[in-house]
Motif scaffolding. Structure first.
Motif, short mmCIF file in Angstrom:
data_model
loop_
_atom_site.label_atom_id
_atom_site.label_comp_id
_atom_site.label_asym_id
_atom_site.label_seq_id
_atom_site.Cartn_x
_atom_site.Cartn_y
_atom_site.Cartn_z
N GLY A 1 0.82 -1.21 0.00
CA GLY A 1 0.00 0.00 0.00
C GLY A 1 0.85 1.25 0.00
N LEU A 2 1.91 1.26 0.80
CA LEU A 2 2.81 2.43 0.83
C LEU A 2 3.51 2.60 -0.51
N ASP A 3 3.92 1.50 -1.13
CA ASP A 3 4.56 1.59 -2.44
C ASP A 3 3.59 2.15 -3.50
N LEU A 4 2.34 1.70 -3.45
CA LEU A 4 1.34 2.20 -4.41
C LEU A 4 1.13 3.70 -4.25
N MET A 5 1.04 4.17 -3.01
CA MET A 5 0.86 5.60 -2.79
C MET A 5 2.11 6.37 -3.18
N ALA A 6 3.29 5.79 -2.97
CA ALA A 6 4.54 6.43 -3.39
C ALA A 6 4.58 6.60 -4.91
N THR B 1 -5.51 2.80 -3.89
CA THR B 1 -4.65 1.86 -3.18
C THR B 1 -5.48 0.72 -2.59
N VAL B 2 -6.58 1.07 -1.92
CA VAL B 2 -7.45 0.03 -1.35
C VAL B 2 -8.00 -0.87 -2.44
N GLU B 3 -8.42 -0.29 -3.54
CA GLU B 3 -8.94 -1.08 -4.66
C GLU B 3 -7.88 -2.03 -5.21
N ALA B 4 -6.65 -1.55 -5.39
CA ALA B 4 -5.58 -2.39 -5.92
C ALA B 4 -5.25 -3.53 -4.95
N LEU B 5 -5.19 -3.22 -3.66
CA LEU B 5 -4.85 -4.24 -2.66
C LEU B 5 -5.92 -5.32 -2.60
N THR B 6 -7.18 -4.91 -2.50
CA THR B 6 -8.25 -5.89 -2.31
C THR B 6 -8.61 -6.65 -3.58
N SER B 7 -8.54 -6.00 -4.73
CA SER B 7 -8.92 -6.69 -5.96
C SER B 7 -7.93 -7.80 -6.32
N ALA B 8 -6.71 -7.70 -5.87
CA ALA B 8 -5.69 -8.71 -6.17
C ALA B 8 -5.62 -9.80 -5.10
N ASP B 9 -6.49 -9.76 -4.10
CA ASP B 9 -6.42 -10.66 -2.95
C ASP B 9 -7.61 -11.63 -2.96
N GLU B 10 -7.33 -12.90 -3.15
CA GLU B 10 -8.40 -13.91 -3.17
C GLU B 10 -9.12 -14.03 -1.83
#
Length: 181
Positions: A59-64, A72-81
């Motif tokens: 998440g920190l890398d995505l915001m960076a 960031t939340v969308e990217a983290l959760t959409s990639a998580d089964e």
């Protein structure tokens, strides 16, 4: 009597100092090594429920890279089964916030966002805990992530738990970088 194992947290941004912080309260020991993540000038992440340890650094890398808190939340959760079991709160270095609670988290689970903060909790008696943290943060005018600490205590008084409380603050002006705890 059922043992209470609740966890609740707040991630926040102070526009006056450019500080970011996370405070978390949980029955689980060593919660500070899992939930709170903050990087000066980038953002803050609180990952909990069946915590995904990668949500913090990723998440920190995505915001960076320029992603907003919501992206960031969308990217983290959409990639998580296993996203149905996850909970995460994010605030970026511009104060934009987002929170996510998976449908498989234990009741009561949910979160609230406002200007410069995201508050979330799970296995709570009700939404009163996260609402109390939000009201307390808003009552300060939304300043000072260091103030997250009393906000987590306010949530504890609203029917949560005894256990471990941790906070971390990252401030651009001081050049400090806090990853955990």
């Amino acid at each position: 009597m059922r043992e209470i194992v609740a966890t609740f947290s707040i991630a926040a941004f102070d526009p006056e100092t450019d500080s970011l912080g996370v405070a978390v309260q949980s029955k689980f020991l060593a919660v500070g090594s899992v939930v709170p993540w903050a990087r000066a000038g980038v953002g803050a992440v609180a990952t909990q429920a069946m915590a995904n340890f990668n949500y913090g650094p990723r998440g920190l890398d995505l915001m960076a890279e320029g992603k907003t808190a919501e992206e960031t939340v969308e990217a983290l959760t959409s990639a998580d089964e296993d996203r149905g079991h996850r909970q995460v709160g994010v605030v970026d270095a511009r104060g934009r916030s987002a929170t996510y609670t998976g449908s498989e988290c234990f009741d009561w689970a949910g979160g609230v966002t406002g200007e410069h903060y995201a508050a979330q909790g799970n296995i709570l008696v009700g939404r009163e805990t996260v609402e109390a943290m939000a009201r307390a943060y808003e009552g300060t005018g939304g300043t000072s992530p260091r103030g997250c600490w009393p906000r987590s205590r306010r949530g504890r008084r609203r029917g949560a738990i005894r256990g471990e409380a941790v906070r971390g603050v990252a401030g651009r002006a001081r050049g400090r970088r806090v990853r955990r705890g």
